[in-house]
Design a protein around this motif. Structure first.
Motif, mmCIF file in Angstrom:
data_model
loop_
_atom_site.group_PDB
_atom_site.id
_atom_site.type_symbol
_atom_site.label_atom_id
_atom_site.label_comp_id
_atom_site.label_asym_id
_atom_site.label_seq_id
_atom_site.Cartn_x
_atom_site.Cartn_y
_atom_site.Cartn_z
ATOM 1 N N PRO A 157 0.828 -1.202 0.030
ATOM 2 C CA PRO A 157 0.204 0.004 0.049
ATOM 3 C C PRO A 157 0.744 1.328 0.023
ATOM 4 O O PRO A 157 1.985 1.357 0.703
ATOM 5 C CB PRO A 157 -0.804 -0.071 1.173
ATOM 6 C CG PRO A 157 -0.785 -1.668 1.612
ATOM 7 C CD PRO A 157 0.528 -2.217 1.120
ATOM 8 N N ALA A 158 0.381 2.146 -0.901
ATOM 9 C CA ALA A 158 1.072 3.563 -0.734
ATOM 10 C C ALA A 158 2.555 3.799 -1.366
ATOM 11 O O ALA A 158 2.931 4.388 -2.154
ATOM 12 C CB ALA A 158 1.030 4.321 0.633
ATOM 13 N N VAL A 159 3.326 2.616 -1.188
ATOM 14 C CA VAL A 159 4.827 2.714 -1.136
ATOM 15 C C VAL A 159 5.201 1.858 -2.525
ATOM 16 O O VAL A 159 6.290 1.924 -2.962
ATOM 17 C CB VAL A 159 5.773 2.365 -0.146
ATOM 18 C CG1 VAL A 159 5.203 3.241 1.076
ATOM 19 C CG2 VAL A 159 5.619 0.855 0.148
ATOM 20 N N ALA A 160 4.201 0.935 -3.147
ATOM 21 C CA ALA A 160 4.445 0.273 -4.040
ATOM 22 C C ALA A 160 5.382 0.728 -5.232
ATOM 23 O O ALA A 160 6.155 0.294 -5.928
ATOM 24 C CB ALA A 160 3.291 -0.862 -4.694
ATOM 25 N N GLY A 161 4.977 2.045 -5.780
ATOM 26 C CA GLY A 161 5.448 2.943 -6.650
ATOM 27 C C GLY A 161 7.043 3.195 -6.464
ATOM 28 O O GLY A 161 8.020 2.819 -7.154
ATOM 29 N N LEU A 162 7.241 3.587 -5.141
ATOM 30 C CA LEU A 162 8.868 4.059 -4.778
ATOM 31 C C LEU A 162 9.671 2.563 -4.653
ATOM 32 O O LEU A 162 10.584 2.487 -5.077
ATOM 33 C CB LEU A 162 8.817 4.740 -3.526
ATOM 34 C CG LEU A 162 8.251 6.193 -3.695
ATOM 35 C CD1 LEU A 162 8.570 6.826 -2.414
ATOM 36 C CD2 LEU A 162 8.672 6.828 -4.921
ATOM 37 N N ASP A 163 8.717 1.566 -4.024
ATOM 38 C CA ASP A 163 9.309 0.131 -4.027
ATOM 39 C C ASP A 163 9.815 -0.408 -5.306
ATOM 40 O O ASP A 163 10.984 -1.099 -5.424
ATOM 41 C CB ASP A 163 8.353 -0.729 -3.248
ATOM 42 C CG ASP A 163 8.330 -0.592 -1.758
ATOM 43 O OD1 ASP A 163 9.084 0.289 -1.422
ATOM 44 O OD2 ASP A 163 7.531 -1.336 -1.111
ATOM 45 N N ALA A 164 9.030 -0.078 -6.343
ATOM 46 C CA ALA A 164 9.347 -0.331 -7.594
ATOM 47 C C ALA A 164 10.684 0.145 -8.111
ATOM 48 O O ALA A 164 11.528 -0.350 -8.811
ATOM 49 C CB ALA A 164 8.136 -0.225 -8.752
ATOM 50 N N LEU A 165 10.904 1.470 -7.910
ATOM 51 C CA LEU A 165 12.127 2.020 -8.101
ATOM 52 C C LEU A 165 13.428 1.397 -7.692
ATOM 53 O O LEU A 165 14.073 1.286 -7.943
ATOM 54 C CB LEU A 165 12.058 3.476 -7.891
ATOM 55 C CG LEU A 165 10.781 4.425 -8.638
ATOM 56 C CD1 LEU A 165 10.991 5.973 -8.278
ATOM 57 C CD2 LEU A 165 10.871 4.168 -10.064
ATOM 58 N N GLN A 166 13.052 1.286 -6.032
ATOM 59 C CA GLN A 166 13.955 0.765 -5.486
ATOM 60 C C GLN A 166 14.417 -0.859 -5.843
ATOM 61 O O GLN A 166 15.577 -1.273 -6.019
ATOM 62 C CB GLN A 166 13.402 0.529 -4.021
ATOM 63 C CG GLN A 166 14.487 -0.069 -2.981
ATOM 64 C CD GLN A 166 13.849 -0.701 -1.667
ATOM 65 O OE1 GLN A 166 12.823 -0.723 -1.481
ATOM 66 N NE2 GLN A 166 14.866 -0.360 -0.555
ATOM 67 N N SER A 167 13.490 -1.588 -6.213
ATOM 68 C CA SER A 167 13.713 -3.002 -6.595
ATOM 69 C C SER A 167 14.312 -2.829 -7.847
ATOM 70 O O SER A 167 15.029 -3.825 -8.379
ATOM 71 C CB SER A 167 12.595 -3.774 -6.573
ATOM 72 O OG SER A 167 11.953 -3.948 -5.434
ATOM 73 N N ALA A 168 14.039 -2.181 -8.840
ATOM 74 C CA ALA A 168 14.582 -1.958 -10.152
ATOM 75 C C ALA A 168 16.089 -1.589 -10.046
ATOM 76 O O ALA A 168 17.105 -2.102 -10.565
ATOM 77 C CB ALA A 168 14.062 -0.601 -10.741
ATOM 78 N N ALA A 169 16.696 -0.649 -8.918
ATOM 79 C CA ALA A 169 17.850 -0.172 -8.860
ATOM 80 C C ALA A 169 18.533 -1.400 -8.313
ATOM 81 O O ALA A 169 19.890 -1.600 -8.806
ATOM 82 C CB ALA A 169 17.889 0.974 -7.788
#
Lengths: 83, 401, 350
Positions: free
Chosen positions: C143-155
């Motif tokens: 919830p709420a952070v999945a977008g930023l988590d996607a950036l983190q997991s991509a990096a």
């Protein structure tokens, strides 16, 4: 309830419209999957629309046969009787 | 791998499970040796479809708590995830304040959707309140008092394999020392009905590689494992079940639901998982295939295995787990990992469920057993809608390859 | 413990009501006007008609981002291309519609073409055949952070050598109609649309593409509002351990106890810089924080300063992306990320 079978032309018009093609791009014998890259779910979706339109219910085994406009025409004609 | 990175090799030090075989990893393993579970009729209302069975977690094994988290009612999925998480941490011997340093990676697809379906199925009794589907990770993080990252992963039936990859990368990069990684999925009308609509649901049971297989059958449950760096495990004197020696991902980039008949990307995932682990194919003593019981998928995976293992495929024991616990969707990869860890640590492979094998699936499914694990590594696959593949390899801890 | 991996951003794509360009991503979130998204304009060609709306937003944002990057994206082999996309509500209305259909008519009446979208991850999965992504195609969903988590997991995946280029971002549809109408708090404006960043390893050779800037994301969990202050301090320390602190903070927070505690804890990390409070989309949604990242990377002079984008969920997730636009005057050369042995091995995979 049962309607007369569609002509090949009517069927092609339907697929041309739904698949956003032109008559030239959709010869009667073009295979949806092999020649046009249409995935099986899309074919299944369109057949469901035809089932509703013509008041028939096809068996799952028949779905695999519906690979081209000609094939769909043959299956529907056999079921509805040729006009 | 060079010695410099040895300390960051991820090892499995704790396991936890809630499945149709009951609560706890001990009963789970014993039941696998005894032949697994039988499916039951699902008691949801409005189950208007042909295939209405699942491999169900017994009612007594579904924990009652936690009932809510941050105002959201928690269904069986997050509650099972919490129970499995606590079991895994206890098993690893990580307690008290040490749990604050545990990161969480949680796979889930339908997640808390059952809460919405219950309200909807009850008619006018209450319209579904908004709930995030992926709330199990937060429920676990709160239950253990974690203050480290808490990553929620989708990817449908391969979510578990992807969660393992993220957890492995977290440890190898030094971002985390301990990661609780798991997945959970449950019983939903939409999940069952969707597969039913696509002709991918077997009304009888889950029978991978069988001549008469007719689709998959779901099972519910939660599986969690503790993954930690070798250095961290050694420092606290923890015993490890196995090393997660290699994880690879790939994508067919082709069809929404059907596998690529050439299996080129599944083959690549398996080969890269082995390469990542520094293993040759002939060092693999057992494979846990994805093997869902779906006609095309099992045949394609059989061919893929033959591409990777060549003629040795005839002597490579496969264990088709889903015949015993059903297809646990997002959790399937973690159940496979947990089972592989038990196979490695006990050096035994349970016998497969009896079947009349499809000759199109030219793989070896030992029906007598348990067999000894004769070679050091176990490989497992997960595949999903969208063509998402993941493959991972486990070996004995401490580089026993 | 080493800090989070950084990545370089070479392409941006943004689609939302009233926003059709990355440099407008910081704009308001209006209630969408009917017909705000025109498929034929955003996605010329055939094969899009039967896709759910969220899928179309994502395809449109990804197409724009890939064009923005140009040849260095299209020239990357398919095995080395990937996607990492966050979502909370994509398909929510579809799932509700499916369940109603099963209850009222039976599963046989479900639409075959739509059924796969009962799995939220199918939205991002549609990117793979579109852009020939064979590396991986992964959905994050907290919830709420999945977008930023996607950036983190991509990096992290780039640093680990799992791909050479990743389309990373978020997609959202609004919650289902019943969920909206049954909740006392106002749901509009919900997160709608998609944002995509084309991401490469920070230290890969620049292949002719314009560099918009750099991102590094770190995340933590707060098992209750009392823990926010200490968790936030540790996260901040680890995030900016080897570079200058952000000059600005964009805080995307809701009115939960966690949200309030994070808001109260941020000023001590602002170091005199500004804090922009952005109300989180009601009914969940993880797109707004990614919009802030896109907007900061695309913003013309002035607003393109080094910014920390903060997102937190009522459930305890806390993620922060440090955005360093290429033109940031305070930018020091970023230290080269030191890959571990295993990642070096993987990075050299054919």
């Amino acid at each position: 309830m049962t309607k007369p079978a569609p002509t090949r032309e009517e069927l092609r018009d339907f697929f041309v419209e739904e698949l956003e093609l032109t008559d030239e791009l959709l010869p009667y014998d073009a295979e949806f999957a092999v020649d046009l890259g249409i995935d099986s779910l899309t074919t299944m979706e369109l057949v469901v629309q035809l089932e509703k339109r013509y008041g028939v219910r096809l068996a799952e085994a028949e779905f695999a046969e519906l690979t081209s406009v000609n094939a769909v025409h043959a299956v529907l004609s056999a079921r509805l009787g040729t006009a | 791998m060079t010695s410099g990175s040895d300390g960051r090799r991820p090892v499995l030090t704790g396991l936890g499970a809630v499945s149709c075989l009951g609560a706890g990893v001990g009963p789970y393993w014993n039941a696998l040796l005894a032949g697994g579970a039988a499916p039951r009729e699902v008691d949801l209302p409005h189950l208007n479809m042909r295939a209405t069975r699942m491999y169900r977690v017994p009612g007594a094994a579904v924990p009652e708590h936690p009932r809510r988290h941050a105002g959201v009612p928690l269904g069986a999925v997050p509650r099972m995830a919490v129970a499995a998480a606590l079991e895994a941490l206890d098993d690893a011997g990580i307690a008290g304040p040490d749990r604050a340093d545990v990161a969480v990676v949680m796979g889930s697809e339908m997640g808390n959707a059952s809460v919405q379906e219950e309200r909807r199925g009850a008619g006018g009794a209450g319209r579904p309140r908004w709930t995030p589907l992926a709330v199990a990770g937060a429920a676990v993080g709160t239950a253990i008092g974690s203050r480290r990252g808490n990553i929620g992963v989708g990817n449908a039936c391969s979510a578990g394999g992807y969660a393992l990859g993220i957890a492995s990368d977290l440890i190898r990069s030094g971002e985390a020392s301990v990661v609780l990684v798991g997945a959970a999925d449950g019983v939903t009308r939409v999940g069952m009905g969707g597969f039913d609509r696509l002709g991918a649901a077997d009304p009888q049971r889950c029978r991978p590689f069988a001549r008469d297989r007719a689709g998959t059958m779901f099972g519910d449950g939660a599986a969690m494992v503790v993954l930690e760096s070798t250095t961290h495990a050694r420092r606290r004197g923890a015993r490890a079940y196995a090393e997660l020696a290699g994880v690879a991902w790939s994508c067919d980039a082709r069809h929404p639901t059907a596998p690529d008949p050439d299996a080129a990307q599944l083959v690549r995932a398996m080969r890269e998982a082995l390469a990542d682990a520094g293993l040759r194919p002939d060092q693999v003593g057992c494979v846990l295939p994805h093997a869902t019981g779906t006609a095309l998928n099992d045949a394609v995976e059989s061919r893929a295995l033959r591409q990777v293992f060549g003629p040795g495929t005839d002597r490579l024991p496969l264990f088709a787990l889903k015949a015993m616990i059903g297809h646990t969707s997002a959790a399937a990869g973690i159940f496979a990992c947990l089972t592989a860890a038990l196979v490695v640590s006990r050096a035994r492979i349970p016998a497969n469920a009896p079947l009349e094998q499809d000759p199109d699936c030219a793989v070896w499914l030992p029906l007598e057993g348990p067999l000894r694990l004769e070679r050091p590594a176990v490989l497992a696959n997960t595949c999903a809608f969208g063509g998402n593949n993941s493959s991972f390899a486990l070996t004995g801890p401490g580089g026993t390859t | 413990m080493s800090g989070p991996a950084r990545m370089r951003v070479t392409g941006l794509g943004m689609i939302a009501p009233g926003v059709d360009r990355p440099d407008r991503a910081l704009g308001p979130r209006p209630v969408p006007a009917p017909g705000w998204f025109r498929v034929a304009d955003a996605l010329p060609g055939r094969g899009y008609r039967r896709l759910p709306a969220g899928c179309l937003y994502l395809l449109a944002a990804a197409r724009a981002a890939a064009i923005d990057t140009g040849a260095s994206f299209t020239g990357t082999p398919a095995d080395r291309r990937a996607a990492m996309v966050g979502t909370n509500n994509a398909g929510a209305a579809l799932i509700e519609e499916f369940d109603r259909t099963i209850i009222d008519l039976g599963a046989a009446e479900l639409s075959p073409a739509h059924v796969p979208y009962m799995a939220m991850s199918m939205f991002a999965a549609r990117l793979a055949p579109e852009h020939r992504l064979r590396g991986f195609d992964l959905t994050t969903n907290s919830p709420a952070v999945a977008g930023l988590d996607a950036l983190q997991s991509a990096a992290r995946a780039l640093a680990a050598g799992r791909a050479s280029v990743v389309l990373a971002g978020a997609v959202e549809e609004p919650p289902s109609p019943a969920q909206r109408s049954s909740t006392p708090t106002a749901f509009a404006p919900a997160d709608i649309g998609a944002a995509i960043l084309v991401c490469e390893p920070e230290d890969a050779p620049v292949d002719g593409a314009t560099v918009h800037g750099y991102c590094a994301t770190h995340s933590a969990f707060v098992p209750g509002p009392d823990h926010v202050r200490t968790v936030l301090a540790a996260l901040w320390r680890e995030l900016v351990h080897d570079g200058p602190p952000p000059r600005h903070i964009d805080a995307v927070l809701d009115d939960s106890a966690i949200g309030a505690a994070v808001a109260a804890g941020l000023p001590e990390h602002a170091r005199g810089g500004g804090i922009t409070a952005v109300p989180a989309a009601s009914g969940g949604g993880c797109l707004t924080p990614v919009r802030r990242v896109v907007g900061r990377l695309a913003a013309p002079d002035g607003r393109g300063e080094r910014t920390a984008v903060v997102a937190a969920s009522a459930h305890g997730h806390l993620s922060v992306t440090l955005v360093t636009p290429a033109g940031d005057p305070g930018r020091r050369p970023l230290p080269v990320h030191t890959p571990t042995t295993s990642t070096t091995t993987k990075g050299h995979r054919p």
